[in-house]
Write a protein that holds these residues in place. Structure first.
Motif, mmCIF file in Angstrom:
data_model
loop_
_atom_site.group_PDB
_atom_site.id
_atom_site.type_symbol
_atom_site.label_atom_id
_atom_site.label_comp_id
_atom_site.label_asym_id
_atom_site.label_seq_id
_atom_site.Cartn_x
_atom_site.Cartn_y
_atom_site.Cartn_z
ATOM 1 N N LEU A 86 0.818 -1.216 0.000
ATOM 2 C CA LEU A 86 0.000 0.000 0.000
ATOM 3 C C LEU A 86 0.849 1.262 0.000
ATOM 4 C CD1 LEU A 86 -2.993 -0.990 2.290
ATOM 5 C CD2 LEU A 86 -2.924 -0.831 -0.193
ATOM 6 N N ASP A 87 2.054 1.174 -0.576
ATOM 7 C CA ASP A 87 2.899 2.356 -0.747
ATOM 8 C C ASP A 87 2.338 3.244 -1.852
ATOM 9 O OD1 ASP A 87 4.671 1.471 1.169
ATOM 10 O OD2 ASP A 87 6.028 0.546 -0.275
ATOM 11 N N ASN A 88 1.463 2.691 -2.680
ATOM 12 C CA ASN A 88 0.909 3.429 -3.798
ATOM 13 C C ASN A 88 -0.615 3.279 -3.792
ATOM 14 O OD1 ASN A 88 0.340 4.673 -6.171
ATOM 15 N ND2 ASN A 88 1.634 3.399 -7.448
ATOM 16 N N PRO A 89 -1.302 3.956 -2.878
ATOM 17 C CA PRO A 89 -2.761 3.821 -2.791
ATOM 18 C C PRO A 89 -3.505 4.560 -3.889
ATOM 19 C CG PRO A 89 -2.020 5.451 -1.221
ATOM 20 C CD PRO A 89 -0.779 4.859 -1.853
ATOM 21 N N TRP A 90 -2.804 5.221 -4.777
ATOM 22 C CA TRP A 90 -3.418 6.039 -5.816
ATOM 23 C C TRP A 90 -3.739 5.248 -7.075
ATOM 24 C CZ3 TRP A 90 1.297 7.101 -3.496
ATOM 25 C CH2 TRP A 90 1.240 8.001 -2.437
ATOM 26 N N VAL A 91 -3.309 3.991 -7.145
ATOM 27 C CA VAL A 91 -3.470 3.204 -8.367
ATOM 28 C C VAL A 91 -4.166 1.882 -8.050
ATOM 29 C CG1 VAL A 91 -2.272 1.991 -10.234
ATOM 30 C CG2 VAL A 91 -1.447 4.223 -9.467
ATOM 31 N N ARG A 92 -5.134 1.510 -8.892
ATOM 32 C CA ARG A 92 -5.815 0.214 -8.809
ATOM 33 C C ARG A 92 -5.839 -0.409 -10.191
ATOM 34 N NH1 ARG A 92 -9.123 0.077 -4.105
ATOM 35 N NH2 ARG A 92 -8.000 1.389 -2.630
ATOM 36 N N VAL A 93 -5.655 -1.708 -10.235
ATOM 37 C CA VAL A 93 -5.773 -2.457 -11.479
ATOM 38 C C VAL A 93 -6.996 -3.353 -11.340
ATOM 39 C CG1 VAL A 93 -4.694 -4.103 -13.050
ATOM 40 C CG2 VAL A 93 -3.277 -2.402 -11.854
ATOM 41 N N VAL A 94 -7.935 -3.216 -12.253
ATOM 42 C CA VAL A 94 -9.184 -3.966 -12.231
ATOM 43 C C VAL A 94 -9.239 -4.800 -13.508
ATOM 44 C CG1 VAL A 94 -11.701 -3.768 -12.204
ATOM 45 C CG2 VAL A 94 -10.311 -2.125 -10.930
ATOM 46 N N VAL A 95 -9.592 -6.087 -13.346
ATOM 47 C CA VAL A 95 -9.652 -6.997 -14.493
ATOM 48 C C VAL A 95 -10.994 -7.720 -14.479
ATOM 49 C CG1 VAL A 95 -8.555 -8.937 -15.668
ATOM 50 C CG2 VAL A 95 -7.152 -7.371 -14.316
ATOM 51 N N SER A 96 -11.635 -7.766 -15.639
ATOM 52 C CA SER A 96 -12.837 -8.593 -15.783
ATOM 53 C C SER A 96 -12.553 -9.661 -16.837
ATOM 54 C CB SER A 96 -14.037 -7.741 -16.203
ATOM 55 O OG SER A 96 -13.852 -7.215 -17.496
ATOM 56 N N GLY A 97 -13.275 -10.768 -16.763
ATOM 57 C CA GLY A 97 -13.144 -11.832 -17.748
ATOM 58 C C GLY A 97 -11.891 -12.686 -17.597
ATOM 59 N N ILE A 98 -11.276 -12.649 -16.436
ATOM 60 C CA ILE A 98 -10.007 -13.347 -16.225
ATOM 61 C C ILE A 98 -10.136 -14.868 -16.398
ATOM 62 C CG2 ILE A 98 -10.172 -13.664 -13.721
ATOM 63 C CD1 ILE A 98 -7.268 -12.612 -13.576
ATOM 64 N N ASN A 99 -11.310 -15.398 -16.158
ATOM 65 C CA ASN A 99 -11.510 -16.851 -16.281
ATOM 66 C C ASN A 99 -11.852 -17.291 -17.696
ATOM 67 O OD1 ASN A 99 -11.037 -17.301 -13.536
ATOM 68 N ND2 ASN A 99 -13.145 -16.771 -13.043
ATOM 69 N N GLU A 100 -12.088 -16.350 -18.599
ATOM 70 C CA GLU A 100 -12.441 -16.684 -19.972
ATOM 71 C C GLU A 100 -11.251 -16.595 -20.921
ATOM 72 O OE1 GLU A 100 -14.713 -14.720 -18.072
ATOM 73 O OE2 GLU A 100 -15.700 -16.630 -17.778
ATOM 74 N N LEU A 101 -10.066 -16.366 -20.401
ATOM 75 C CA LEU A 101 -8.866 -16.254 -21.240
ATOM 76 C C LEU A 101 -8.270 -17.629 -21.510
ATOM 77 C CD1 LEU A 101 -7.188 -13.235 -19.435
ATOM 78 C CD2 LEU A 101 -8.419 -13.209 -21.617
ATOM 79 N N ASP A 102 -7.595 -17.764 -22.642
ATOM 80 C CA ASP A 102 -6.841 -18.986 -22.942
ATOM 81 C C ASP A 102 -5.439 -18.825 -22.370
ATOM 82 O OD1 ASP A 102 -8.814 -20.350 -24.288
ATOM 83 O OD2 ASP A 102 -8.227 -19.577 -26.249
ATOM 84 N N TYR A 103 -5.123 -19.638 -21.399
ATOM 85 C CA TYR A 103 -3.816 -19.576 -20.757
ATOM 86 C C TYR A 103 -2.865 -20.569 -21.399
ATOM 87 C CZ TYR A 103 -5.904 -16.690 -17.163
ATOM 88 O OH TYR A 103 -6.534 -15.673 -16.502
ATOM 89 N N LYS A 104 -1.590 -20.224 -21.421
ATOM 90 C CA LYS A 104 -0.530 -21.089 -21.936
ATOM 91 C C LYS A 104 0.379 -21.466 -20.787
ATOM 92 C CE LYS A 104 -0.546 -18.606 -26.287
ATOM 93 N NZ LYS A 104 0.155 -17.690 -27.151
ATOM 94 N N GLU A 105 1.087 -22.559 -20.940
ATOM 95 C CA GLU A 105 2.048 -22.967 -19.930
ATOM 96 C C GLU A 105 3.144 -21.914 -19.807
ATOM 97 O OE1 GLU A 105 5.159 -26.597 -18.930
ATOM 98 O OE2 GLU A 105 3.780 -26.791 -20.618
ATOM 99 N N PHE A 106 3.532 -21.609 -18.577
ATOM 100 C CA PHE A 106 4.615 -20.657 -18.346
ATOM 101 C C PHE A 106 5.939 -21.341 -18.635
ATOM 102 C CE2 PHE A 106 7.717 -18.614 -15.425
ATOM 103 C CZ PHE A 106 7.746 -17.379 -16.060
ATOM 104 N N LYS A 107 6.666 -20.797 -19.582
ATOM 105 C CA LYS A 107 7.959 -21.355 -19.987
ATOM 106 C C LYS A 107 9.018 -20.262 -19.957
ATOM 107 C CE LYS A 107 6.060 -24.987 -22.864
ATOM 108 N NZ LYS A 107 5.995 -25.584 -24.185
ATOM 109 N N ASN A 108 9.029 -19.494 -18.889
ATOM 110 C CA ASN A 108 10.026 -18.462 -18.683
ATOM 111 C C ASN A 108 9.842 -17.265 -19.636
ATOM 112 O OD1 ASN A 108 12.047 -17.496 -17.034
ATOM 113 N ND2 ASN A 108 13.678 -18.194 -18.392
ATOM 114 N N GLN A 109 8.596 -16.969 -20.042
ATOM 115 C CA GLN A 109 8.327 -15.772 -20.820
ATOM 116 C C GLN A 109 8.734 -14.546 -19.993
ATOM 117 O OE1 GLN A 109 6.155 -18.305 -20.368
ATOM 118 N NE2 GLN A 109 4.779 -18.549 -22.089
ATOM 119 N N LYS A 110 9.044 -13.451 -20.655
ATOM 120 C CA LYS A 110 9.474 -12.228 -19.976
ATOM 121 C C LYS A 110 8.530 -11.083 -20.305
ATOM 122 C CE LYS A 110 13.208 -14.131 -18.379
ATOM 123 N NZ LYS A 110 13.222 -14.624 -17.047
ATOM 124 N N LEU A 111 8.427 -10.163 -19.394
ATOM 125 C CA LEU A 111 7.606 -8.983 -19.559
ATOM 126 C C LEU A 111 8.245 -8.024 -20.529
ATOM 127 C CD1 LEU A 111 5.088 -7.410 -18.564
ATOM 128 C CD2 LEU A 111 6.527 -6.468 -16.778
#
Length: 83
Positions: free
Chosen positions: A58-83
């Protein structure tokens, strides 16, 4: 009322829009930014289901990230992808 800013991006699964990511920012230079942002998120989502992400320390109370539809996405196996 405090100025609230928003960035929105649709989440797609193939050609279908299944949800949205929104980053809300506001409550800067106020005594209680947490309450302001809680109200902004509540107003934004209304009665729709959503997931909300808040900075863990809570060092940054000025920002919120809201996501809808998170369960309807096609997920892939994590294989060390990078941001």
């Amino acid at each position: 009322m405090n100025k609230i800013e928003i960035f929105e991006q649709e989440l797609k699964n193939g050609d279908s829009t299944v949800g949205k990511v929104a980053i809300l920012r506001g409550g800067l230079n106020t005594d209680n930014p947490t309450a302001i942002m809680n109200d902004a998120v509540s107003t934004y989502v209304g009665t729709k289901g959503y997931n909300e992400f808040i900075e863990v320390f809570l060092d940054n109370p000025w920002v919120r990230v809201v996501v809808s539809g998170i369960n309807e996405l096609d997920y892939k196996e994590f294989k060390n992808q990078k941001l």
